[in-house]
Design a protein around this motif. Sequence first.
Motif, PDB file in Angstrom:
ATOM      1  N   THR A   1      -3.692  -6.021   3.420  1.00 17.58           N
ATOM      2  CA  THR A   1      -3.621  -6.493   4.649  1.00 17.58           C
ATOM      3  C   THR A   1      -5.236  -7.105   4.248  1.00 17.58           C
ATOM      4  O   THR A   1      -5.438  -5.491   4.401  1.00 17.58           O
ATOM      5  CB  THR A   1      -3.054  -5.880   5.807  1.00 17.58           C
ATOM      6  OG1 THR A   1      -1.754  -5.538   5.231  1.00 17.58           O
ATOM      7  CG2 THR A   1      -2.963  -6.147   7.081  1.00 17.58           C
ATOM      8  N   ALA A   2      -5.245  -7.662   5.069  1.00 16.64           N
ATOM      9  CA  ALA A   2      -7.081  -8.187   5.712  1.00 16.64           C
ATOM     10  C   ALA A   2      -6.863  -7.708   7.341  1.00 16.64           C
ATOM     11  O   ALA A   2      -6.343  -8.062   7.751  1.00 16.64           O
ATOM     12  CB  ALA A   2      -7.214  -9.086   5.005  1.00 16.64           C
ATOM     13  N   ASN A   3      -8.161  -7.527   7.776  1.00 18.19           N
ATOM     14  CA  ASN A   3      -8.222  -7.575   9.358  1.00 18.19           C
ATOM     15  C   ASN A   3      -8.442  -8.873   9.268  1.00 18.19           C
ATOM     16  O   ASN A   3      -8.005  -9.164   9.093  1.00 18.19           O
ATOM     17  CB  ASN A   3      -9.230  -6.179   9.324  1.00 18.19           C
ATOM     18  CG  ASN A   3     -10.212  -6.926   9.077  1.00 18.19           C
ATOM     19  OD1 ASN A   3     -11.252  -7.358   8.349  1.00 18.19           O
ATOM     20  ND2 ASN A   3     -11.271  -5.881   9.499  1.00 18.19           N
ATOM     21  N   ASP A   4      -8.194  -8.747  10.768  1.00 18.39           N
ATOM     22  CA  ASP A   4      -8.619 -10.093  11.956  1.00 18.39           C
ATOM     23  C   ASP A   4      -9.314 -10.828  10.931  1.00 18.39           C
ATOM     24  O   ASP A   4      -9.540 -12.093  11.544  1.00 18.39           O
ATOM     25  CB  ASP A   4      -8.027  -9.593  13.302  1.00 18.39           C
ATOM     26  CG  ASP A   4      -6.599  -9.580  13.759  1.00 18.39           C
ATOM     27  OD1 ASP A   4      -5.034  -9.113  12.978  1.00 18.39           O
ATOM     28  OD2 ASP A   4      -6.485  -8.452  14.990  1.00 18.39           O
ATOM     29  N   ASP A   5     -10.837 -10.581  11.383  1.00 24.63           N
ATOM     30  CA  ASP A   5     -11.585 -11.126  10.557  1.00 24.63           C
ATOM     31  C   ASP A   5     -12.612 -11.345   9.718  1.00 24.63           C
ATOM     32  O   ASP A   5     -13.027 -11.591   8.901  1.00 24.63           O
ATOM     33  CB  ASP A   5     -12.911 -10.356  11.940  1.00 24.63           C
ATOM     34  CG  ASP A   5     -13.827  -9.304  11.160  1.00 24.63           C
ATOM     35  OD1 ASP A   5     -12.523  -8.405  10.315  1.00 24.63           O
ATOM     36  OD2 ASP A   5     -14.560  -8.381  12.154  1.00 24.63           O
ATOM     37  N   LEU A   6     -11.046 -10.949   8.251  1.00 28.77           N
ATOM     38  CA  LEU A   6     -11.273 -10.926   6.825  1.00 28.77           C
ATOM     39  C   LEU A   6     -12.486 -10.311   6.498  1.00 28.77           C
ATOM     40  O   LEU A   6     -13.269 -11.053   5.102  1.00 28.77           O
ATOM     41  CB  LEU A   6     -10.982 -12.641   6.769  1.00 28.77           C
ATOM     42  CG  LEU A   6     -10.496 -13.416   6.811  1.00 28.77           C
ATOM     43  CD1 LEU A   6     -10.246 -14.462   6.660  1.00 28.77           C
ATOM     44  CD2 LEU A   6      -8.141 -12.472   6.704  1.00 28.77           C
ATOM     45  N   THR A   7     -12.685  -9.147   7.142  1.00 29.88           N
ATOM     46  CA  THR A   7     -14.138  -8.821   6.261  1.00 29.88           C
ATOM     47  C   THR A   7     -13.613  -7.087   5.790  1.00 29.88           C
ATOM     48  O   THR A   7     -14.165  -6.918   4.604  1.00 29.88           O
ATOM     49  CB  THR A   7     -14.871  -7.806   7.290  1.00 29.88           C
ATOM     50  OG1 THR A   7     -14.391  -6.474   8.211  1.00 29.88           O
ATOM     51  CG2 THR A   7     -15.699  -9.799   8.399  1.00 29.88           C
ATOM     52  N   GLU A   8     -12.517  -6.581   5.558  1.00 32.15           N
ATOM     53  CA  GLU A   8     -11.889  -6.004   5.301  1.00 32.15           C
ATOM     54  C   GLU A   8     -10.517  -6.291   4.204  1.00 32.15           C
ATOM     55  O   GLU A   8      -9.027  -6.576   5.107  1.00 32.15           O
ATOM     56  CB  GLU A   8     -11.580  -4.035   6.009  1.00 32.15           C
ATOM     57  CG  GLU A   8     -13.389  -4.059   6.224  1.00 32.15           C
ATOM     58  CD  GLU A   8     -13.269  -2.658   6.493  1.00 32.15           C
ATOM     59  OE1 GLU A   8     -12.735  -2.143   7.724  1.00 32.15           O
ATOM     60  OE2 GLU A   8     -14.016  -2.526   6.662  1.00 32.15           O
ATOM     61  N   TYR A   9      -9.919  -5.738   3.759  1.00 32.70           N
ATOM     62  CA  TYR A   9      -9.160  -5.559   2.943  1.00 32.70           C
ATOM     63  C   TYR A   9      -8.095  -4.288   2.047  1.00 32.70           C
ATOM     64  O   TYR A   9      -8.767  -3.569   1.959  1.00 32.70           O
ATOM     65  CB  TYR A   9      -8.671  -6.314   1.927  1.00 32.70           C
ATOM     66  CG  TYR A   9      -7.786  -6.608   1.223  1.00 32.70           C
ATOM     67  CD1 TYR A   9      -6.783  -7.344   1.299  1.00 32.70           C
ATOM     68  CD2 TYR A   9      -7.221  -6.010  -0.275  1.00 32.70           C
ATOM     69  CE1 TYR A   9      -4.898  -8.033   0.469  1.00 32.70           C
ATOM     70  CE2 TYR A   9      -5.635  -6.387  -0.270  1.00 32.70           C
ATOM     71  CZ  TYR A   9      -4.991  -7.269  -0.312  1.00 32.70           C
ATOM     72  OH  TYR A   9      -4.304  -7.662  -0.765  1.00 32.70           O
ATOM     73  N   VAL A  10      -7.217  -3.849   2.708  1.00 30.00           N
ATOM     74  CA  VAL A  10      -6.336  -2.562   1.809  1.00 30.00           C
ATOM     75  C   VAL A  10      -5.308  -2.423   1.246  1.00 30.00           C
ATOM     76  O   VAL A  10      -4.315  -4.193   1.116  1.00 30.00           O
ATOM     77  CB  VAL A  10      -5.218  -2.125   3.484  1.00 30.00           C
ATOM     78  CG1 VAL A  10      -4.658  -0.702   2.546  1.00 30.00           C
ATOM     79  CG2 VAL A  10      -6.287  -2.010   4.948  1.00 30.00           C
ATOM     80  N   VAL A  11      -5.721  -2.654   0.309  1.00 29.56           N
ATOM     81  CA  VAL A  11      -5.066  -2.650  -1.223  1.00 29.56           C
ATOM     82  C   VAL A  11      -3.450  -1.815  -1.287  1.00 29.56           C
ATOM     83  O   VAL A  11      -3.330  -1.007  -0.948  1.00 29.56           O
ATOM     84  CB  VAL A  11      -5.814  -2.082  -2.411  1.00 29.56           C
ATOM     85  CG1 VAL A  11      -5.233  -2.041  -3.715  1.00 29.56           C
ATOM     86  CG2 VAL A  11      -7.390  -2.389  -2.158  1.00 29.56           C
ATOM     87  N   ALA A  12      -2.678  -3.234  -1.687  1.00 31.85           N
ATOM     88  CA  ALA A  12      -1.070  -2.595  -1.796  1.00 31.85           C
ATOM     89  C   ALA A  12      -1.169  -2.072  -3.761  1.00 31.85           C
ATOM     90  O   ALA A  12      -1.545  -2.098  -4.155  1.00 31.85           O
ATOM     91  CB  ALA A  12      -0.608  -4.083  -2.024  1.00 31.85           C
ATOM     92  N   PRO A  13       0.045  -1.536  -3.838  1.00 29.12           N
ATOM     93  CA  PRO A  13       0.299  -1.154  -5.217  1.00 29.12           C
ATOM     94  C   PRO A  13       0.403  -2.725  -5.873  1.00 29.12           C
ATOM     95  O   PRO A  13       0.942  -3.419  -5.823  1.00 29.12           O
ATOM     96  CB  PRO A  13       1.778  -0.287  -5.013  1.00 29.12           C
ATOM     97  CG  PRO A  13       1.418   0.008  -3.602  1.00 29.12           C
ATOM     98  CD  PRO A  13       0.747  -1.457  -2.833  1.00 29.12           C
ATOM     99  N   GLY A  14      -0.329  -2.771  -7.375  1.00 32.45           N
ATOM    100  CA  GLY A  14      -0.248  -3.630  -8.044  1.00 32.45           C
ATOM    101  C   GLY A  14      -1.191  -4.929  -7.657  1.00 32.45           C
ATOM    102  O   GLY A  14      -1.707  -5.760  -8.460  1.00 32.45           O
ATOM    103  N   ASP A  15      -1.927  -4.788  -6.515  1.00 28.44           N
ATOM    104  CA  ASP A  15      -2.933  -5.683  -6.167  1.00 28.44           C
ATOM    105  C   ASP A  15      -4.434  -5.827  -7.310  1.00 28.44           C
ATOM    106  O   ASP A  15      -4.828  -4.432  -8.565  1.00 28.44           O
ATOM    107  CB  ASP A  15      -3.506  -5.137  -4.670  1.00 28.44           C
ATOM    108  CG  ASP A  15      -3.439  -5.561  -3.880  1.00 28.44           C
ATOM    109  OD1 ASP A  15      -1.836  -6.449  -4.309  1.00 28.44           O
ATOM    110  OD2 ASP A  15      -3.684  -5.677  -2.330  1.00 28.44           O
ATOM    111  N   THR A  16      -4.629  -6.567  -7.714  1.00 28.67           N
ATOM    112  CA  THR A  16      -5.778  -6.286  -8.252  1.00 28.67           C
ATOM    113  C   THR A  16      -7.315  -7.563  -7.622  1.00 28.67           C
ATOM    114  O   THR A  16      -7.029  -8.059  -7.187  1.00 28.67           O
ATOM    115  CB  THR A  16      -5.922  -7.914  -9.601  1.00 28.67           C
ATOM    116  OG1 THR A  16      -5.411  -8.673  -9.558  1.00 28.67           O
ATOM    117  CG2 THR A  16      -4.617  -7.309 -10.781  1.00 28.67           C
TER     118      THR A  16
END
Length: 77
Positions: free
Chosen positions: A13-28
Amino acid sequence: MPAAGAKEHATGTANDDLTEYVVAPGDTFTGIGERFCIEDIHLAMINRRDSAELYAGETIRLFPDGAAADYFADVPE
């Protein structure tokens, strides 16, 4: 333009202003980069990584703080 939705290797999931992203299992970095139209090497550099390993639940930056020149100014030659 809104970012593309979740895709293989980028389901976090990215935050509303697309500056940060929370990594999910399997993300690269490659999958996240494709989702947000950012080169995977740039994501690694922005997050000061020398490894491509990501951990579920960690937050990474999608864009650097401030100008790119500021970021690259302190990278050793």
